[in-house]
Design a protein around this motif. Structure first.
Motif, short mmCIF file in Angstrom:
data_model
loop_
_atom_site.label_atom_id
_atom_site.label_comp_id
_atom_site.label_asym_id
_atom_site.label_seq_id
_atom_site.Cartn_x
_atom_site.Cartn_y
_atom_site.Cartn_z
N ALA A 19 0.82 -1.19 0.00
CA ALA A 19 0.00 0.00 0.00
C ALA A 19 0.86 1.25 0.00
O ALA A 19 0.59 2.22 -0.71
CB ALA A 19 -0.92 0.00 1.22
N LEU A 20 1.93 1.23 0.79
CA LEU A 20 2.80 2.40 0.86
C LEU A 20 3.49 2.64 -0.48
O LEU A 20 3.91 3.76 -0.78
CB LEU A 20 3.85 2.20 1.96
N ALA A 21 3.63 1.61 -1.31
CA ALA A 21 4.26 1.75 -2.61
C ALA A 21 3.28 2.21 -3.67
O ALA A 21 3.66 2.49 -4.80
CB ALA A 21 4.87 0.41 -3.03
N ALA A 22 1.98 2.29 -3.34
CA ALA A 22 0.96 2.68 -4.31
C ALA A 22 1.10 4.16 -4.66
O ALA A 22 1.74 4.94 -3.94
CB ALA A 22 -0.42 2.39 -3.77
N ILE A 39 -14.60 0.80 -9.15
CA ILE A 39 -14.06 2.08 -9.60
C ILE A 39 -12.54 2.02 -9.74
O ILE A 39 -11.97 2.54 -10.72
CB ILE A 39 -14.45 3.20 -8.62
N ILE A 40 -11.87 1.39 -8.77
CA ILE A 40 -10.40 1.42 -8.75
C ILE A 40 -9.79 0.85 -10.04
O ILE A 40 -8.91 1.49 -10.64
CB ILE A 40 -9.87 0.69 -7.50
N PRO A 41 -10.21 -0.33 -10.52
CA PRO A 41 -9.61 -0.83 -11.77
C PRO A 41 -9.83 0.11 -12.96
O PRO A 41 -8.95 0.25 -13.82
CB PRO A 41 -10.31 -2.17 -11.99
N LEU A 42 -11.00 0.75 -13.00
CA LEU A 42 -11.28 1.70 -14.10
C LEU A 42 -10.34 2.90 -14.02
O LEU A 42 -9.81 3.36 -15.04
CB LEU A 42 -12.74 2.16 -14.02
N PHE A 43 -10.15 3.39 -12.79
CA PHE A 43 -9.26 4.54 -12.60
C PHE A 43 -7.81 4.17 -12.95
O PHE A 43 -7.10 4.95 -13.61
CB PHE A 43 -9.35 5.04 -11.16
N GLU A 44 -7.38 3.01 -12.49
CA GLU A 44 -6.01 2.58 -12.77
C GLU A 44 -5.78 2.44 -14.28
O GLU A 44 -4.73 2.82 -14.80
CB GLU A 44 -5.72 1.26 -12.05
N LYS A 45 -6.78 1.91 -14.96
CA LYS A 45 -6.65 1.72 -16.41
C LYS A 45 -6.62 3.08 -17.13
O LYS A 45 -5.88 3.27 -18.10
CB LYS A 45 -7.83 0.89 -16.93
N ALA A 46 -7.42 4.03 -16.62
CA ALA A 46 -7.52 5.33 -17.28
C ALA A 46 -6.30 6.21 -17.04
O ALA A 46 -5.95 7.04 -17.88
CB ALA A 46 -8.78 6.05 -16.82
N THR A 47 -5.65 6.04 -15.87
CA THR A 47 -4.58 6.98 -15.49
C THR A 47 -3.20 6.34 -15.35
O THR A 47 -2.20 7.04 -15.38
CB THR A 47 -4.93 7.65 -14.16
N PHE A 49 -2.19 5.14 -12.58
CA PHE A 49 -1.88 5.19 -11.15
C PHE A 49 -2.29 3.88 -10.47
O PHE A 49 -3.35 3.33 -10.76
CB PHE A 49 -2.60 6.35 -10.46
N GLN A 50 -1.48 3.41 -9.55
CA GLN A 50 -1.81 2.25 -8.75
C GLN A 50 -2.45 2.70 -7.43
O GLN A 50 -1.92 3.59 -6.76
CB GLN A 50 -0.56 1.41 -8.45
#
Length: 244
Positions: A19-22, A39-47, A49-50
């Motif tokens: 988590a600290l490495a995210a 939501i998280i997988p969609l955001f990660e795919k779009a940006t 960011f982990q």
């Protein structure tokens, strides 16, 4: 000072190294867990960011934040804690991201009907789960509903308290309780679909606010995530899980 340092170290030890490495670390009220996991997988795919998220009651997350836990964003289940963080100079201005509802859920379909008040007073219903009424806004809302219709004193001996709304649902879905006051979002999960529910109309709507923390380690990713929460695809997900 020594005690404060020890507390901060204890909190950090509870946060996994992954988590600290995210690139973004969210403190998320437990009721929103099913939605955020989409939501998280969609955001990660779009940006790119982990993201890592901690799910708990709002009161517990607030306690961690004021003790310097390294979150970027608090997505609370109320307006009170984000407002207080803002007033204390610890967060940017809060915004409402969802409005939730309380339901009475049971794995036993014999316990569901139009009148939730009759269900919780049914002699065959021995235990009723509810989230912590002091730290979990859904627990507070459920308590207010029972007080409003005059069954709070009658039902109290049956109550089984969870630390969060997710734990209240867990108690009901595993049989530790015969029924439980849960977030509407719970009924859309695979486990929730196996039971039945009644909307608790007397429970005040749970207005959920969020804020970016001024101590956010990843302010750029935090800003991107807040923007993403307002996209049509996220709005559709919120409606899918019963949020307004």
């Amino acid at each position: 000072m020594k005690r404060i340092v020890s507390l901060v170290l204890a909190i950090c030890l509870l946060i996994p190294n992954a988590a600290l490495a995210a690139d973004l670390f969210l403190a998320q009220a437990a009721n929103f867990t099913p939605v955020l996991k989409e939501i998280i997988p969609l955001f990660e795919k779009a940006t790119g960011f982990q993201v890592d998220a901690t799910y708990a009651s709002t009161g517990k997350l607030y306690g961690q934040i004021v003790n310097n836990a390294p979150y970027d964003i608090l997505l609370a289940a109320d307006e009170k804690r984000p407002d207080k963080l803002y007033a204390d100079g610890l967060a940017e201005k809060p915004f409402v991201y969802a409005k939730g509802q309380v339901v009475l859920w049971s794995a036993n379909k014999d316990f569901c009907g139009d009148d939730w008040k009759a269900t919780v007073q049914n002699a065959a219903v021995k235990r009723v789960s509810i989230a912590n009424t002091e730290t979990a806004p859904y627990g507070t809302s459920s308590m207010k509903a029972m007080q409003a219709v005059g069954v709070w004193d009658t039902v109290q001996p049956k109550l089984v308290f969870g630390q969060s709304i997710s734990q209240a649902f867990q108690f009901a879905s595993t049989g530790a309780a015969d029924a439980g006051f849960c977030a509407y979002s719970s009924v859309f999960t695979e486990e929730g679909k196996k039971g039945c529910f009644t909307v608790v109309d007397e429970a005040p709507p749970v207005v959920q606010a969020a804020c970016i923390l001024k101590s956010a380690p990843h302010p750029e990713a935090a800003k991107k995530f807040v923007e993403f929460l307002n996209t049509p695809e996220v709005q559709a997900l919120k409606l899918k899980y019963g949020y307004k």
